[in-house]
Design a protein around this motif. Structure first.
Motif, PDB file in Angstrom:
ATOM      1  N   VAL A   1       1.014  -1.257   0.251  1.00  8.32           N
ATOM      2  CA  VAL A   1      -0.170   0.423  -0.416  1.00  8.32           C
ATOM      3  C   VAL A   1       0.599   1.448   0.281  1.00  8.32           C
TER       4      VAL A   1
ATOM      5  N   SER B   1      -5.606  -1.269   2.936  1.00 11.71           N
ATOM      6  CA  SER B   1      -5.619   0.532   2.073  1.00 11.71           C
ATOM      7  C   SER B   1      -5.071   1.649   3.647  1.00 11.71           C
TER       8      SER B   1
ATOM      9  N   ASN C   1     -11.396  -0.551   0.702  1.00  9.05           N
ATOM     10  CA  ASN C   1     -11.114   0.425   0.207  1.00  9.05           C
ATOM     11  C   ASN C   1     -12.253   1.616   0.631  1.00  9.05           C
TER      12      ASN C   1
ATOM     13  N   TYR D   1     -15.395  -3.106  -0.485  1.00 16.06           N
ATOM     14  CA  TYR D   1     -14.616  -4.925   0.648  1.00 16.06           C
ATOM     15  C   TYR D   1     -15.214  -5.826  -0.311  1.00 16.06           C
TER      16      TYR D   1
ATOM     17  N   THR E   1     -16.513  -8.562  -4.542  1.00 13.04           N
ATOM     18  CA  THR E   1     -16.648  -6.865  -3.728  1.00 13.04           C
ATOM     19  C   THR E   1     -17.688  -6.655  -4.165  1.00 13.04           C
TER      20      THR E   1
ATOM     21  N   SER F   1      -7.050  -1.430  -6.045  1.00 14.68           N
ATOM     22  CA  SER F   1      -6.951   0.135  -5.926  1.00 14.68           C
ATOM     23  C   SER F   1      -8.419   0.811  -6.638  1.00 14.68           C
TER      24      SER F   1
ATOM     25  N   TRP G   1     -10.458   4.657  -7.853  1.00 14.19           N
ATOM     26  CA  TRP G   1     -10.099   6.142  -8.182  1.00 14.19           C
ATOM     27  C   TRP G   1     -10.672   6.525  -8.761  1.00 14.19           C
TER      28      TRP G   1
ATOM     29  N   CYS H   1     -11.503   0.685 -11.843  1.00 13.88           N
ATOM     30  CA  CYS H   1     -10.350   0.403 -10.715  1.00 13.88           C
ATOM     31  C   CYS H   1      -9.387  -0.674 -11.687  1.00 13.88           C
TER      32      CYS H   1
ATOM     33  N   TYR I   1      -8.004  -5.011  -9.483  1.00 20.00           N
ATOM     34  CA  TYR I   1      -8.359  -5.708  -8.981  1.00 20.00           C
ATOM     35  C   TYR I   1      -7.924  -7.231  -9.166  1.00 20.00           C
TER      36      TYR I   1
ATOM     37  N   LYS J   1      -2.107  -1.745  -6.366  1.00 18.81           N
ATOM     38  CA  LYS J   1      -2.349  -0.497  -5.471  1.00 18.81           C
ATOM     39  C   LYS J   1      -1.129   0.226  -6.710  1.00 18.81           C
TER      40      LYS J   1
END
Length: 310
Positions: free
Chosen positions: A28, A91, A154, A166, A188, A221, A223, A231, A233, A280
């Motif tokens: 991280v 995270s 996250n 999560y 997720t 991650s 954003w 993301c 993953y 990450k």
């Protein structure tokens, strides 16, 4: 996307640490200052029990190691606690110069291999030390329908709303039997809260498995870019172990998988020849790095790739 792999940064042979003998998981990244990037990493002992430490690298050349924590900054809990058999970095969330390190916590079981719930630890010294919010009970504990896993949180904040992704039990079943070995099956989920430490609302699944071979989808991650949630993953499957995927969403609740657009896969003969997992992403002064674990859940080490313009 186009990437250049920059190679392995370290593995369990790089440092002389008694508590780091096997896997290196969940790197991280956190920008410590202009010159230093701190990687909070789960380092596993000879019994593969994880503790969280850090490795400092040059911000503009992460291949160059500057420092390593001599002791864990987040250790396992006392016997009988929810995190007594491993803590795994998930995270970082920063607010008002305070760092919140979310982690997944392992507890062994008899009829299933383990349960994983989530904790959070707080640092007011830029990650040199942390204090757990709770040593006795998880930050994300079991609820109806999520009795085996509530892990890898996250969190981002938009306005006054906190948003979390999560991983939790798949509605199909939380475990599958593969050659007489139980493997976890998880998906997720997404939920919102107005309080960083209280998550009591409903959740929704954000992904679907593409094939029956897949049994785990977990965001590493996430954003915002051009009004889209994006993301990268981990995809866990029976045939390939771990690979990386990419997905986008307009609302953060339902993602469209675009795995092929990531263009990042294993490299024969390298530390990531069989497995890539726990990604990450971080942007440093216009450069985008993706840190990840290699073969055998990070036994091969931690490495990174850098995104390049097409």
């Amino acid at each position: 996307m186009e990437w250049i792999k920059r190679g392995k940064i370290f593995d369990n042979s790089t440092f002389n640490l008694s508590w780091f003998q096997k896997n290196a998981m969940m790197p991280v990244p956190y920008r410590l200052n202009q010159h230093v990037l701190r990687l909070f990493v789960t380092m596993c002992d000879s019994n593969n029990v994880g503790r969280i430490g850090y490795v400092d690298v040059e911000a503009h050349n992460p291949s160059h190691i500057l420092n390593v924590s001599k002791e864990p900054v987040v250790d396992i809990g006392e016997p009988g606690r929810y995190d007594d058999n491993g803590v795994v970095s998930a995270s970082i969330f920063e607010k008002d110069n305070v760092l919140y390190l979310f982690y997944s916590a392992y507890q062994l079981c008899k009829k299933i291999p383990y349960m994983i719930f989530s904790g959070v630890a707080v640092s007011k010294d830029h990650g040199d030390s942390f204090q757990k919010i709770s040593c006795d009970v998880p930050f994300l504990d079991r609820i109806n329908g999520e009795v085996n896993f509530r892990a890898v949180p996250n969190v981002i904040q938009q306005g006054t709303t906190f948003k979390m992704w999560y991983h939790a039990d798949s509605k199909l079943s939380a475990w599958i039997d593969v050659n007489d070995k139980l493997l976890p099956r998880y998906i997720t989920k997404y939920m919102e809260s107005e309080d960083l430490f209280n998550w009591n609302g409903s959740s929704v699944e954000v992904f679907e498995f593409d094939t029956a071979d897949e049994h785990g989808l977990s965001i590493g991650s996430i954003w915002l870019e051009n009004d889209l949630y994006k993301c990268i993953y981990s995809i866990r499957s029976i045939s390939h172990g771990y690979r990386l995927g990419y997905a986008i969403s307009k609302d953060g609740k339902k993602f469209k998988r675009r795995d092929a657009e990531l263009n990042l896969d294993v490299t024969p003969g390298e530390f990531d020849s069989e497995m890539m997992c726990f990604p990450k992403r971080i942007e440093i002064d216009g450069r985008i790095y993706l840190f990840y674990s290699g073969n055998h859940y990070g036994m091969g080490g931690i490495g990174y790739a850098e995104e390049v313009a097409k």
